[in-house]
Design an enzyme around this catalytic site. Structure first.
Site, PDB file in Angstrom:
ATOM      1  N   GLY A   1      42.158  44.347  37.719  1.00  0.00           N
ATOM      2  CA  GLY A   1      41.018  45.122  38.197  1.00  0.00           C
ATOM      3  C   GLY A   1      40.752  46.286  37.273  1.00  0.00           C
TER       4      GLY A   1
ATOM      5  N   GLY B   1      44.271  48.475  37.226  1.00  0.00           N
ATOM      6  CA  GLY B   1      45.553  47.903  36.839  1.00  0.00           C
ATOM      7  C   GLY B   1      45.539  46.396  36.769  1.00  0.00           C
TER       8      GLY B   1
ATOM      9  CB  VAL C   1      48.340  42.369  40.322  1.00  0.00           C
ATOM     10  CG1 VAL C   1      49.445  41.993  41.302  1.00  0.00           C
ATOM     11  CG2 VAL C   1      47.589  43.601  40.814  1.00  0.00           C
TER      12      VAL C   1
ATOM     13  CE  LYS D   1      46.358  48.274  41.185  1.00  0.00           C
ATOM     14  NZ  LYS D   1      45.459  48.578  42.309  1.00  0.00           N
TER      15      LYS D   1
ATOM     16  CG  ASP E   1      37.360  48.457  46.619  1.00  0.00           C
ATOM     17  OD1 ASP E   1      36.196  48.025  46.748  1.00  0.00           O
ATOM     18  OD2 ASP E   1      38.093  48.145  45.668  1.00  0.00           O
TER      19      ASP E   1
END
Length: 700
Positions: free
Chosen positions: A439, A442, A444, A460, A558
């Site tokens: 994203g 970061g 994952v 992450k 979010d």
């Protein structure tokens, strides 16, 4: 030191050497002509001369001059931006100096390698070579060499964010430069010491060192030495809200850099000026300097310049109340960030290839050194007139050794690459297995714990390009802190947090499921709606998780299908994750004025209008998610982001019952209520729990 005069004498020497057929004289003259051009900053011309001289010295068998010309070539390659070629050349010089046991040559080459590795960002290698160079310079008693290495090591520790360690080395270098009366170097070191204080927010001592540095620059009449201390003084004055004094320094820096023609540096100064004008509320001046910086960024195709400019332009237009313009610049900012990420990935791959080639070449040079040693032994054997049989046997053994050596060099090169990638596959005490997703903040990974064998985690890791950004680091730290405060079966659990090589990481429970976004895509591609009981079960779990979050004073900000993982089962279990932009009521805001984080289609109207966010903002996002879960369509859809934004702000979505007629009226009513434009009109967490419990009972 006098480039033009040096070049003139070198030209005359070259003509005489060629006239008399003096090969060594020709080689020496070409080397000196190359040095003269280097002093005049004609690095391309100087490199051409130095490489020609190098070939001549090789043919003459002069190993010392061969090493010197390689080293000078490396310096000029570095100035031309060919950093890995520079490293290769300097490593070749170092191999020769080691072979000749030339202490001064070794000291110079290791120092130059330290500088070169610093410039490619490999600070550990830079530190290794500069520390070795320092040891040699101390043994030689060369004060200037000691001082230069101490300053270089200080700069490395600054980049490693070890400010106290950096200051220790700068303060050791300072009296040495003062004793040598190297005033320009003294000015630079004083500025460096000031930086170590400023980075630790010790602004009083920082300002004192910057002012001392500036006074020396002014006394020398060296305008180029003024820019760094003036720029740093501007930073301190801005932090102290002494805006007029900050502007005074930045305007002087802009004047000097404009005269120098340093386009990228000028753009940075314009950006600094715009920041101060914005803080003063002088929007017209801020816009003028930002447009000047943007013009340079477009002309030079510099995404680094445009990145900061677009972000600040968004802030200015937000302050002016033009949120549409603010949003457009925020989109440009996001696009520029993506381009920078692509450039960084390409650069990393190029650096890897360059590092591999440089390392391979260094080993080849070492092998050639052994080859030359064998040839010298061969000559000695001839001089001693050993028997033919013994000579042939020795040569056969030498050839076999060379073949084996070459094979070992190739094998070690591949081992080097393997080791490089091995370093990249461990973060802290976790072994990276594969990338799961990425994203804006970061990446994952699925990873295995080395301290708890057999334990798989979702690791992450903050993006490389954000690792040094203090705002992004704090946001990443907040994510772990927020999840730490939560304990709920439908919220991902944090197992560990830490930092490895300046890269922050969060180890979370590994969820062997699929994102709700992927599930919805699969259903849409097959034209198969999600069963309504499953929709109700998913909604019930999310409502309970979101209610728990809100009870802790947290707004998620979010909630999207991509941030919900669904674990397979008779009754699917969902897990809410990605708290990267969540906000505690007690936390200091990390969102700059005008900054919009998250996914537009799921954002509440008040968020797009940059108003205060409340739990009701999450309820709206959950309403969008539920609408999509039930109908397989988003309630707000358009080709352009601005059009989506307008729909969220002004348009009511199509009744979900028109898209899916069998949707129960209570569920339709609940979705409609969650999507109300007015936050106060949306259901509370308790009301949501009540409505969802009734839906579940009716479904049963």
């Amino acid at each position: 030191r006098d480039g033009p005069r040096g070049q003139a004498y070198a030209e005359r020497a070259l003509a005489l050497a060629e006239q008399h057929g003096d090969a060594r004289g020709v080689a020496t003259a070409r080397k000196n002509r190359g040095l003269a051009r280097m002093v005049q900053e004609d690095y391309a011309g100087g490199l051409q001369e130095m490489q020609a001289a190098h070939e001549l010295f090789v043919s003459l068998g002069d190993r010392l001059e061969e090493g010197k010309t390689l080293g000078y070539s490396g310096l000029m390659l570095g100035h031309l931006g060919k950093l890995w070629e520079a490293i290769e050349a300097i490593q070749g010089a170092l191999a020769i100096y080691r072979e000749l046991d030339d202490a001064m040559g070794i000291a110079a080459a290791t120092n130059n390698l330290g500088v070169a590795y610093f410039n490619v960002g490999d600070y550990q290698e830079a530190l290794r070579y500069n520390l070795e160079s320092l040891t040699h310079e101390e043994a030689l008693g060369r004060t200037i060499g000691i001082a230069n290495n101490l300053n270089s090591i200080g700069n490395i520790y600054c980049r490693l964010d070890e400010q106290l360690k950096a200051r220790e080395y700068f303060q050791r270098a300072l009296p040495l430069f003062e004793a040598l009366d190297e005033k320009a170097a003294v000015a630079k070191v004083l500025n460096n010491i000031g930086n170590t204080f400023e980075q630790r927010d010790e602004d009083g001592p920082a300002l004192d060192y910057f002012e001392r540095s500036l006074s020396i620059a002014l006394a020398l009449g060296r305008r180029e030495l003024e820019t760094n201390p003036r720029n740093n003084m501007g930073i301190v004055f801005k932090k102290r809200k002494q805006y007029e004094r900050a502007l005074e320094q930045y305007l002087r820096v802009a004047e000097i850099r404009t005269a120098q023609g340093a386009r990228a540096d000028i753009a940075g100064t314009y950006h600094n000026l715009a920041e101060v004008y914005l803080l003063q509320g002088r929007h017209a001046e801020a816009l003028r300097y930002l447009e000047m910086a943007r013009a340079i960024g477009v002309e030079t195709r510099s995404n680094e310049i445009l990145d900061g400019v677009y972000r600040l332009l968004s802030d200015v237009h937000h302050d002016l109340g033009d949120d549409r313009k603010a949003y457009e610049y925020r989109v440009l900012y996001g696009e520029t960030r993506e381009k920078m990420l692509g450039e960084q990935r390409s650069r990393i791959m190029a650096e890897l290839a360059g590092k591999y080639e440089a390392d391979k070449r260094a080993r080849e040079i070492a092998l050639l050194g052994k080859d030359n040693e064998l040839l010298r032994r061969d000559a000695e054997i001839h001089r001693l007139k050993l028997g033919r049989t013994r000579l042939l046997a020795w040569l056969a053994a030498a050839v076999a050794a060379l073949v084996i050596g070459a094979a070992l060099v190739t094998f070690r090169s591949y081992l080097y690459l393997l080791a490089f990638w091995k370093k990249r596959t461990f973060i802290g005490h976790y072994r990276i297995e594969e990338e799961i997703t990425s994203g804006g903040m970061g990446v994952v990974y699925r990873a295995t714990s080395l301290t708890h064998p057999g334990t798989t985690v979702a690791l992450k890791v903050i993006r490389d390009e954000l690792a040094a950004d203090e705002e992004q680091r704090q946001r990443f730290i907040n994510e772990g802190r927020i999840i730490d405060a939560l304990d709920h079966p439908n919220i991902v659990k944090v197992l560990d947090r830490g930092e490895h090589n300046q890269r922050l990481y969060i180890a979370m429970e590994y969820l062997a499921g699929r994102s709700l976004a992927r599930i919805l895509q699969d259903h849409a591609s097959r034209g198969q709606l999600v069963p309504l009981p499953v929709c109700t079960a998913v909604l019930a779990q999310l409502v309970d998780a979101v209610g728990t979050i809100h009870s802790k004073g947290i707004v998620h900000r979010d909630i999207t299908p991509a941030n919900v993982i669904v674990l397979e089962g008779v009754v699917p279990t969902v897990k809410l994750l990605d708290f990267g932009i969540a906000k505690l009521d007690t936390a200091t805001t990390l969102t700059a004025a005008g900054e919009i984080l998250g996914t537009i289609s799921y954002m509440a109207p008040e968020r797009l209008q940059l108003r205060e966010l409340t739990p009701a903002s999450d309820v709206f996002s959950l309403g969008v998610l539920t609408y999509e879960l039930v109908t397989l369509h988003k309630p707000f859809v358009a080709d352009e982001p601005v059009a989506v934004l307008k729909q969220v702000l002004t348009r009511e979505p199509v009744d979900p019952a028109l898209v899916r007629p069998e949707t129960p009226p209570p569920l339709v009513s609940l979705i409609t209520a969650m999507l109300r434009k007015d936050p106060a009109a949306r259901p509370s967490d308790e009301e949501l729990r009540h409505h969802v419990a009734r839906l579940a009972a009716e479904a049963a």
